[in-house]
Design a protein around this motif. Structure first.
Motif, PDB file in Angstrom:
ATOM      1  N   PHE A 143      20.308 -16.995  23.412  1.00 57.67           N
ATOM      2  CA  PHE A 143      20.585 -16.620  24.797  1.00 57.67           C
ATOM      3  C   PHE A 143      20.119 -15.185  25.055  1.00 57.67           C
ATOM      4  O   PHE A 143      19.508 -14.883  26.084  1.00 57.67           O
ATOM      5  CB  PHE A 143      22.076 -16.734  25.112  1.00 57.67           C
ATOM      6  N   LEU A 144      20.412 -14.283  24.113  1.00 54.32           N
ATOM      7  CA  LEU A 144      20.009 -12.879  24.254  1.00 54.32           C
ATOM      8  C   LEU A 144      18.486 -12.754  24.271  1.00 54.32           C
ATOM      9  O   LEU A 144      17.926 -12.051  25.117  1.00 54.32           O
ATOM     10  CB  LEU A 144      20.579 -12.042  23.107  1.00 54.32           C
ATOM     11  N   LEU A 145      17.834 -13.427  23.339  1.00 62.16           N
ATOM     12  CA  LEU A 145      16.375 -13.323  23.252  1.00 62.16           C
ATOM     13  C   LEU A 145      15.704 -13.813  24.532  1.00 62.16           C
ATOM     14  O   LEU A 145      14.736 -13.211  25.012  1.00 62.16           O
ATOM     15  CB  LEU A 145      15.866 -14.119  22.046  1.00 62.16           C
ATOM     16  N   ARG A 146      16.212 -14.893  25.098  1.00 60.80           N
ATOM     17  CA  ARG A 146      15.603 -15.438  26.309  1.00 60.80           C
ATOM     18  C   ARG A 146      15.906 -14.546  27.530  1.00 60.80           C
ATOM     19  O   ARG A 146      15.018 -14.273  28.341  1.00 60.80           O
ATOM     20  CB  ARG A 146      16.089 -16.864  26.567  1.00 60.80           C
ATOM     21  N   ASP A 147      17.157 -14.090  27.655  1.00 59.78           N
ATOM     22  CA  ASP A 147      17.551 -13.331  28.847  1.00 59.78           C
ATOM     23  C   ASP A 147      17.041 -11.894  28.832  1.00 59.78           C
ATOM     24  O   ASP A 147      16.610 -11.369  29.863  1.00 59.78           O
ATOM     25  CB  ASP A 147      19.078 -13.335  28.983  1.00 59.78           C
ATOM     26  N   ASN A 148      17.111 -11.219  27.680  1.00 57.28           N
ATOM     27  CA  ASN A 148      16.774  -9.796  27.617  1.00 57.28           C
ATOM     28  C   ASN A 148      15.349  -9.518  27.155  1.00 57.28           C
ATOM     29  O   ASN A 148      14.718  -8.559  27.600  1.00 57.28           O
ATOM     30  CB  ASN A 148      17.743  -9.061  26.673  1.00 57.28           C
ATOM     31  N   LEU A 149      14.848 -10.336  26.230  1.00 60.85           N
ATOM     32  CA  LEU A 149      13.545 -10.062  25.637  1.00 60.85           C
ATOM     33  C   LEU A 149      12.495 -11.108  26.005  1.00 60.85           C
ATOM     34  O   LEU A 149      11.336 -10.997  25.587  1.00 60.85           O
ATOM     35  CB  LEU A 149      13.678  -9.971  24.111  1.00 60.85           C
ATOM     36  N   ILE A 188      25.322  -1.892  15.287  1.00 63.63           N
ATOM     37  CA  ILE A 188      23.854  -1.938  15.428  1.00 63.63           C
ATOM     38  C   ILE A 188      23.456  -2.945  16.511  1.00 63.63           C
ATOM     39  O   ILE A 188      22.599  -2.665  17.363  1.00 63.63           O
ATOM     40  CB  ILE A 188      23.198  -2.307  14.083  1.00 63.63           C
ATOM     41  N   PHE A 189      24.076  -4.115  16.515  1.00 64.77           N
ATOM     42  CA  PHE A 189      23.760  -5.135  17.521  1.00 64.77           C
ATOM     43  C   PHE A 189      24.033  -4.635  18.940  1.00 64.77           C
ATOM     44  O   PHE A 189      23.265  -4.909  19.862  1.00 64.77           O
ATOM     45  CB  PHE A 189      24.582  -6.413  17.272  1.00 64.77           C
ATOM     46  N   TYR A 190      25.127  -3.903  19.114  1.00 65.52           N
ATOM     47  CA  TYR A 190      25.489  -3.407  20.442  1.00 65.52           C
ATOM     48  C   TYR A 190      24.388  -2.518  21.025  1.00 65.52           C
ATOM     49  O   TYR A 190      24.077  -2.604  22.218  1.00 65.52           O
ATOM     50  CB  TYR A 190      26.805  -2.634  20.369  1.00 65.52           C
ATOM     51  N   TYR A 216      18.118  -4.751  23.613  1.00 65.25           N
ATOM     52  CA  TYR A 216      16.729  -4.852  24.074  1.00 65.25           C
ATOM     53  C   TYR A 216      15.743  -4.447  22.985  1.00 65.25           C
ATOM     54  O   TYR A 216      14.598  -4.109  23.269  1.00 65.25           O
ATOM     55  CB  TYR A 216      16.523  -3.978  25.309  1.00 65.25           C
ATOM     56  N   SER A 217      16.177  -4.485  21.726  1.00 62.75           N
ATOM     57  CA  SER A 217      15.332  -4.039  20.615  1.00 62.75           C
ATOM     58  C   SER A 217      15.282  -5.111  19.531  1.00 62.75           C
ATOM     59  O   SER A 217      16.283  -5.359  18.851  1.00 62.75           O
ATOM     60  CB  SER A 217      15.876  -2.731  20.019  1.00 62.75           C
ATOM     61  N   LEU A 218      14.132  -5.721  19.354  1.00 64.53           N
ATOM     62  CA  LEU A 218      13.975  -6.725  18.300  1.00 64.53           C
ATOM     63  C   LEU A 218      14.104  -6.078  16.923  1.00 64.53           C
ATOM     64  O   LEU A 218      14.712  -6.660  16.009  1.00 64.53           O
ATOM     65  CB  LEU A 218      12.611  -7.416  18.434  1.00 64.53           C
ATOM     66  N   PHE A 219      13.578  -4.880  16.768  1.00 62.55           N
ATOM     67  CA  PHE A 219      13.685  -4.181  15.488  1.00 62.55           C
ATOM     68  C   PHE A 219      15.153  -3.927  15.134  1.00 62.55           C
ATOM     69  O   PHE A 219      15.580  -4.131  13.981  1.00 62.55           O
ATOM     70  CB  PHE A 219      12.923  -2.849  15.530  1.00 62.55           C
ATOM     71  N   GLY A 220      15.931  -3.479  16.113  1.00 67.35           N
ATOM     72  CA  GLY A 220      17.345  -3.231  15.868  1.00 67.35           C
ATOM     73  C   GLY A 220      18.087  -4.502  15.478  1.00 67.35           C
ATOM     74  O   GLY A 220      18.954  -4.491  14.595  1.00 67.35           O
ATOM     75  N   LEU A 221      17.728  -5.619  16.126  1.00 63.77           N
ATOM     76  CA  LEU A 221      18.352  -6.900  15.783  1.00 63.77           C
ATOM     77  C   LEU A 221      18.034  -7.295  14.344  1.00 63.77           C
ATOM     78  O   LEU A 221      18.900  -7.804  13.625  1.00 63.77           O
ATOM     79  CB  LEU A 221      17.888  -7.988  16.746  1.00 63.77           C
ATOM     80  N   ILE A 222      16.797  -7.056  13.918  1.00 62.91           N
ATOM     81  CA  ILE A 222      16.395  -7.387  12.549  1.00 62.91           C
ATOM     82  C   ILE A 222      17.214  -6.580  11.537  1.00 62.91           C
ATOM     83  O   ILE A 222      17.724  -7.117  10.553  1.00 62.91           O
ATOM     84  CB  ILE A 222      14.890  -7.122  12.357  1.00 62.91           C
TER      85      ILE A 222
END
Length: 395
Positions: free
Chosen positions: A241-247, A297-299, A303-309
């Motif tokens: 949901f996050l990836l589709r809505d934000n990224l 970190i997730f919070y 909007y950061s794929l690197f941060g999610l990784i």
């Protein structure tokens, strides 16, 4: 009257046997997680809300808990390999029903049945603990758990990519084929293990209550594990949901995040060795802190794929290491009741995972990613508090 045999010999845990058990564990447990990167596509297929489609993930985990509760204790009573061979038939059938579902409610029902049937890893892990030498038990469990975590995480990569290319139904048809191969592999290579329990099924199930009453270490480990897995499931049930809505990314990217999380599996062997040498209570305190850190970190990475990784790697190491530490504690309690002890632990564990998936998907409707991060941070902090409150008196 219950009789326990303590004189039976058992096969040796050879490198080949351990490898077969590890691979099978990863392939079978993957069935529980194929749906998570596909939830958004499933919602669009059946024109339902994210909250409704979230039940697919939740009911899969509830089914797993139900299967463990009613079936796993039987491994203390009947031959384990024979039991696995029968259950495999129902795994394959459930995968085919899932792929062919024509309504969201049928999909939810098929997913529940798939969860029930896919409980075989919870026969393999106690079996490894049973066959391993006591001084190597944590190490061998760590190897099996590496396979389990890789299966959990790379299942998302597999389903995310396949689902993006050919649709979510194809994922489950392919999975049915994988299970046929795994069925054959288990049948040929896995040794048979004779049961130790000679009482009735009713007595077997009643003994679960006695174990909960008289084993405080089991109660604490089960609660700690359930809360950690709730955090893990909250993240993975909502990441698409996050990836589709934000990224503006699809299920394939959610799948690729599974590759990042698989680095956590590399810690499994190390943590297994540490649990053989280090105080498991102290080890768990550090690993729970990693889970708390991951949600911070997730919070900041909405909007950061690197941060999610980075967050995924930290979270998966923390969850995996805590899980192995818990298992090292519980498998040392009563050797003749390892399957029942594992049943109590893992049923609680996956009920926690189901609750985490449910809470996160419901919170998403009102609070989106902030709500997911909040529930993850609250639950992981609560886990650390409970952990410290139950400090072993002997330490």
């Amino acid at each position: 009257m219950t009789a326990i045999s303590t004189t039976k010999t058992h096969p040796e845990l050879t490198p080949l046997t351990l490898w077969i058990m590890t691979v099978a564990t990863g392939l079978i447990v993957a069935n529980l997680y194929y749906n998570q990167p596909l939830l958004d596509e499933m919602a669009r297929t059946f024109h339902v809300s994210k909250a409704k489609v979230g039940q697919v993930s939740s009911l899969t985990q509830i089914g797993y808990a139900v299967g463990m509760f009613f079936l796993a204790p039987l491994a203390d009573m009947i031959k384990r390999k024979r039991m696995m061979m029968i259950i495999f038939f129902f795994i394959i059938l459930s995968l085919l029903f899932t792929a062919a579902s024509r309504s969201i409610n049928l999909l939810i029902g098929a997913s529940f049945l798939l969860g029930v049937a896919s409980m075989i890893p919870q026969l393999l892990v106690p079996m490894a603990a049973h066959l391993a030498k006591p001084e190597e038990r944590g190490k061998k469990i760590g190897v099996i758990m590496s396979g389990l975590l890789i299966g959990i995480l790379l299942s998302r990569t597999f389903s995310g990519v396949i689902g993006h290319l050919w649709g979510w139904r194809i994922v489950f048809y392919i999975a049915a084929g994988i299970m046929m191969v795994t069925w054959l592999m288990i049948g040929i290579f896995l040794p048979e293990v004779e049961p130790d329990y000679t009482g009735s099924y009713g007595g077997l199930m009643t003994s679960l209550i006695d174990l909960v009453k008289h084993e405080p270490k089991l109660r604490v480990a089960a609660l700690r594990g359930a809360l950690c897995f709730a955090c893990f499931s909250a993240f993975w049930a909502t990441i698409t949901f996050l990836l589709r809505d934000n990224l503006h990314m699809g299920s394939d990217v959610a799948g690729y995040l599974g590759i990042a999380g698989a680095f956590g599996a590399l810690a499994a062997g190390l943590m297994g060795r540490l649990s053989d040498k280090m105080n498991a209570y102290k080890l768990s305190g550090f690993t729970i802190l990693l889970i708390i850190l991951s949600f911070v970190i997730f919070y900041f990475s909405a909007y950061s794929l690197f941060g999610l990784i980075v967050g995924v790697i930290v979270m998966d190491i923390g969850v995996q290491a805590t899980h192995i530490s818990n298992q090292s504690i519980i498998f040392a309690l009563k050797p003749e009741a390892r399957n029942r002890i594992n049943t109590i632990y893992m049923v609680t564990y996956f009920l926690g995972g189901s609750a985490g998936s449910f809470l996160a998907t419901q919170l998403w409707n009102s609070y989106q990613w902030n709500g997911v991060c909040a529930i993850g941070a609250i639950i992981s902090t609560l886990t650390l508090v409970i952990h410290f409150i139950n400090h072993p008196k002997s330490n």
